[in-house]
Design an enzyme around this catalytic site. Structure first.
Site, PDB file in Angstrom:
ATOM      1  N   CYS A  38       0.816  -1.215   0.000  1.00  0.00           N
ATOM      2  CA  CYS A  38       0.000   0.000   0.000  1.00  0.00           C
ATOM      3  C   CYS A  38       0.849   1.264   0.000  1.00  0.00           C
ATOM      4  O   CYS A  38       0.434   2.304  -0.510  1.00  0.00           O
ATOM      5  CB  CYS A  38      -0.965  -0.003   1.182  1.00  0.00           C
ATOM      6  SG  CYS A  38      -0.160  -0.262   2.778  1.00  0.00           S
ATOM      7  N   HIS A  77      -1.046   0.591   7.461  1.00  0.00           N
ATOM      8  CA  HIS A  77      -1.670   0.695   6.138  1.00  0.00           C
ATOM      9  C   HIS A  77      -1.658   2.146   5.658  1.00  0.00           C
ATOM     10  O   HIS A  77      -1.899   3.077   6.431  1.00  0.00           O
ATOM     11  CB  HIS A  77      -3.118   0.186   6.221  1.00  0.00           C
ATOM     12  CG  HIS A  77      -3.791   0.068   4.884  1.00  0.00           C
ATOM     13  ND1 HIS A  77      -3.288  -0.708   3.872  1.00  0.00           N
ATOM     14  CD2 HIS A  77      -4.921   0.638   4.392  1.00  0.00           C
ATOM     15  CE1 HIS A  77      -4.089  -0.632   2.818  1.00  0.00           C
ATOM     16  NE2 HIS A  77      -5.078   0.189   3.116  1.00  0.00           N
TER      17      HIS A  77
END
Length: 807
Positions: A322, A765
């Site tokens: 990510c 994330h």
């Protein structure tokens, strides 16, 4: 119609184990083997090409290379592989889940040999050739080899864990057997899980919470601090094969114990009878990172609306990717990158000088531009089922979808493998720092532009370039020195002021105005300094200003505090000015002013060494680092940033040559030992020129790992030694101009921001919010949705990277 060239196929060989076979996807676009026409795999070089009538990359490859034979591969999901709605959902992602999925169990494959000499337009299919034993061996070799994408996926879950001297030379004390599994507990508390067994004395201690994933009071670490017994094994991770989580406290890293069975037998543990009952540290990290997701609902709990179209294509999660996806989406939202790569995406390969598209960063950037901006791959995901977990049927790392209309996203496997090649961190699939990746990618693109002789000033990377002016003034003689450092980002410290705790005990911090962060980074700072004019140590003041302003300003918000030398992220809200606009006129530096006298050059520097950044040297020496180490750190990191040099020092404290004198090359580069051809060849394989490789190895005393770091830190150095031997790459960049402009007004508006959720920038994330023609859009891996105003307002305060466009 039979093929008149079929006899020529006898000289072709199946792929070797080391070769990448691009059978899953075209190397120049994101069409794949699941498309109706499939993929043509070249049987000479194993390049993958699509058969689309507009892009015809298979045809272009055959025409350019003269490679006649290809294997067309089509793949279709077997009906039995589709889970019924009422079936139990799949288990939580495990470390080896990707590797254990067998393609032949889930898919049907159709293959046919083709000759591009017989039909240069579409390739002639030769179905009868499959009966030939040699052709069959070629087909089997292609279909059973580890595809390029699969090779990357295997690496995703294989950390490079090795043995160390402490596991190899382990000394044990015979203290008797430990309690049976289920009865054992920490010697200093009652915890019965997340237990680490000291392999020296058999003491049981609970792990650290951040490493164990479960409860932990750090008693295993405390035992090491009291006894200096270095190696422990995590109970519950021991398998009959002799594998387990091994940790060395001296190395502060995971390790392998080749003699684990014998070492465990000392304490009455027979590995043959062990059953794995706890998750390994790698599995815990993967699971933890998947938990740190961002809400896809608005304030009222309503699902956010997916959006589709050009510029609204998601990037599928490759496993802790990510950080890369958020940076790539942000780059391709900027006009300079769109204009550079999208219009020429279809025709680039015809003029490309690289042998294979998969090995060309330009090809991969064009492929990304086409994939993200064309809109061709931005459509609702087709599912045979409507279950919430349907996305995982094609990508085990996809996020669970509350609705079946999210897109599949394109998979930038080739891009990630190429841009990370040779890099200690980005070559792995562990979570990384988005800001570090941004800097690495910009450096990689610049290095490639230099390699092919492109006009660097016309490359899109120049929109980020600007100069930071550093002014140093002696507190006694009042003389000054100015220097301008070229850079692409400005890192601003964010002050942490606690204001209490929430209901869960999490620390809350006061809001910080964005202007305060800029004021801190451009403020004055007192430091100890050896003045070459006064010839003694004095208190000097350092001040930083913008020498020029970039077209696009990337601001890195530093919200960390060091906990046991590990940076922990703090959620400090940063408040942007009204309308998300910045006016930076007051931060422009003016250079040497009338009435100011410049400091003389420091004559104490060794001949052949560059003029070290005095302010950075003073900061590092004030921390207690020896001068030689400070100089080496600055040389390795571009000679302009004390923080980057400090990080390098922490990473190289154990280098055996850390205190050795710096090897100074003579004007012709002959003062240091000439690197071996093998070392030069290894670096050349990473994309550097032989001249660059030789210089990097000379500058680092032949240390290949440090040579790679040196090359990434000196992207503008072409490897040719300056006549005086004293100019650094950074000096040369400043001579050519650092980029940007000093014109006023310097007004900027927020274009995008990258947010992070999790305790550290190397876990958790990342997502990107981008201001598009449709308003703010959230890019969360493969999910692309309209962002509601409340989430933008709140996440903007906690952003990690801000991207401002000049207006």
């Amino acid at each position: 119609m039979s093929c008149s060239h079929i006899a020529e196929i006898a000289r072709l060989q199946p792929p070797r184990l080391s070769q990448s076979v691009h059978r899953e996807e075209c190397t120049q676009c994101f069409d794949n083997q699941d498309s109706p026409l499939g993929i043509d795999v070249c049987l000479t070089c194993f390049n993958g090409g699509c058969l689309d009538k507009d892009r015809h990359h298979a045809r272009s490859h055959a025409a350019k290379t003269g490679h006649a034979f290809a294997l067309n591969v089509k793949r279709k999901l077997k009906p039995s592989a589709n889970r019924a709605d009422e079936d139990e959902p799949p288990a939580k992602m495990k470390k080896l889940a990707i590797v254990e999925d067998r393609e032949e169990d889930k898919y049907e494959f159709k293959t046919v040999l083709k000759c591009w000499k017989c039909d240069a337009q579409n390739g002639l299919e030769i179905p009868e050739a499959s009966n030939d034993p040699h052709v069959k061996s070629l087909v089997d070799g292609v279909m059973t080899s580890l595809s390029s994408a699969r090779q990357s996926e295997v690496k995703a879950w294989e950390e490079e864990i090795t043995a160390c001297e402490h596991t190899l030379m382990l000394e044990q004390h015979a203290t008797g057997h430990i309690a049976a599994s289920g009865l054992a507990h920490c010697t200093k508390c009652d915890l019965k899980e997340n237990l680490w067994l000291c392999l020296t004395c058999g003491s049981l201690g609970c792990g650290r919470q951040q490493f164990g994933g479960l409860g932990g009071n750090g008693h295993g670490l405390q035992h090491y601090e009291e006894t200096r017994h270095p190696v422990s094994v995590k109970l519950g991770t021991i398998t009959p094969e002799g594998n387990a989580d091994i940790y060395c406290y001296i190395c502060n890293d995971s390790r392998v114990d080749p003699d684990l069975s014998r070492h465990l037998a000392t304490f009455g543990i027979n590995v043959q009878t062990q059953t794995k009952t706890e998750k390994s540290m790698t599995e815990l990290q993967i699971e933890q990172n998947l938990k740190f997701d961002f809400s896809l609902t608005d304030e009222a709990g309503k699902a956010l609306e997916p959006v589709f179209g050009p510029g609204l294509t998601g990037l599928s999660n490759l496993g802790n990717s990510c950080y890369m996806a958020s940076v790539v989406q942000t780059l391709f939202s900027l006009p300079a990158f769109r204009q550079r790569y999208q219009p020429t995406a279809a025709a680039h390969w015809e003029s490309c000088r690289e042998t294979l598209p998969a090995e060309c960063i330009d090809c991969q950037m064009h492929k990304l531009a086409d994939g993200l901006l064309s809109g061709r791959y931005s459509h609702p995901r087709p599912h045979p089922t409507s279950s919430p977990s349907a996305p995982k049927e094609t990508n085990p790392l996809a996020h669970d979808s509350p609705t079946p209309v999210f897109q599949e996203g394109v998979r930038p496997t080739g891009f990630k493998a190429l841009v990370g090649k040779g890099h200690e961190e980005f070559a792995t699939m562990r979570q990384q720092d988005a800001e570090e990746f941004f800097t690495h990618l910009i450096t990689t693109l610049r290095r490639h532009a230099k390699k092919i002789g492109a006009d660097e000033k016309k490359e899109p990377t120049e929109i980020f370039a600007f100069g930071m002016e550093q002014r140093l003034e002696c507190g006694e003689c009042k003389r000054v020195r100015y220097r301008v450092d070229a850079t692409d980002t400005v890192s601003v410290p964010v002050p942490a002021r606690e204001k209490g705790k929430d209901e869960e005990g999490k620390t809350l911090y006061e809001d910080v105005q964005f202007k305060e962060c800029l004021d801190i980074v451009t403020g004055t700072e007192a430091l100890e300094y050896h003045c070459p004019a006064c010839q003694k140590k004095v208190i000097a003041t350092k001040r930083t200003r913008f020498a020029t302003f970039p077209q696009v300003l990337v601001v890195h918000a530093k919200k960390f505090q060091l906990v046991n030398w590990v940076p922990a992220k703090l959620d400090i809200p940063v408040i942007l000015p009204e309308s998300d606009e910045l006016l930076l006129d007051e931060y422009l530096g003016r250079g040497l002013q009338p009435g100011e006298t410049e400091l003389p050059n420091d004559e104490t520097a060794a001949p052949g060494l560059p003029q070290f950044n005095e302010a950075a040297m003073a900061q590092l020496e004030a921390m207690g680092f020896p001068t030689i180490r400070c100089q080496k750190a600055l040389l390795a990191t571009g000679n302009n940033d004390a923080e980057a040099a400090m990080e390098w020092l922490f990473a190289h404290m154990e280098d055996p040559d850390i205190d050795a004198p710096i090897q100074v090359p003579s004007s012709g580069g002959g003062g240091a030992p000439e690197p071996s051809a093998e070392q030069v060849g290894m670096l050349a394989d990473m994309g550097f020129t032989p001249a660059q490789a030789r210089k990097a190895l000379r500058e680092t005393g032949g240390n290949a790992e440090r040579a790679v770091e040196w090359l990434f830190s000196h992207p503008d150095d072409n490897g040719e030694d300056a006549p005086t031997g004293s100019a650094t790459a950074g000096d040369q960049q400043v001579k050519n101009g650092p980029g940007g402009t000093s014109e006023l007004p310097a007004r900027y508006r927020l274009k995008a921001f990258i947010s992070h959720k999790g305790p550290s920038v190397h876990s958790g994330h990342y997502v990107a919010h981008i201001n598009t023609e449709q308003g703010w859009v959230l890019f969360n891996d493969e999910k692309v949705v309209k962002a509601d105003a409340e989430s933008v307002r709140e996440l903007k305060k906690l952003a990690y990277l801000y991207v401002f466009e000049r207006v």
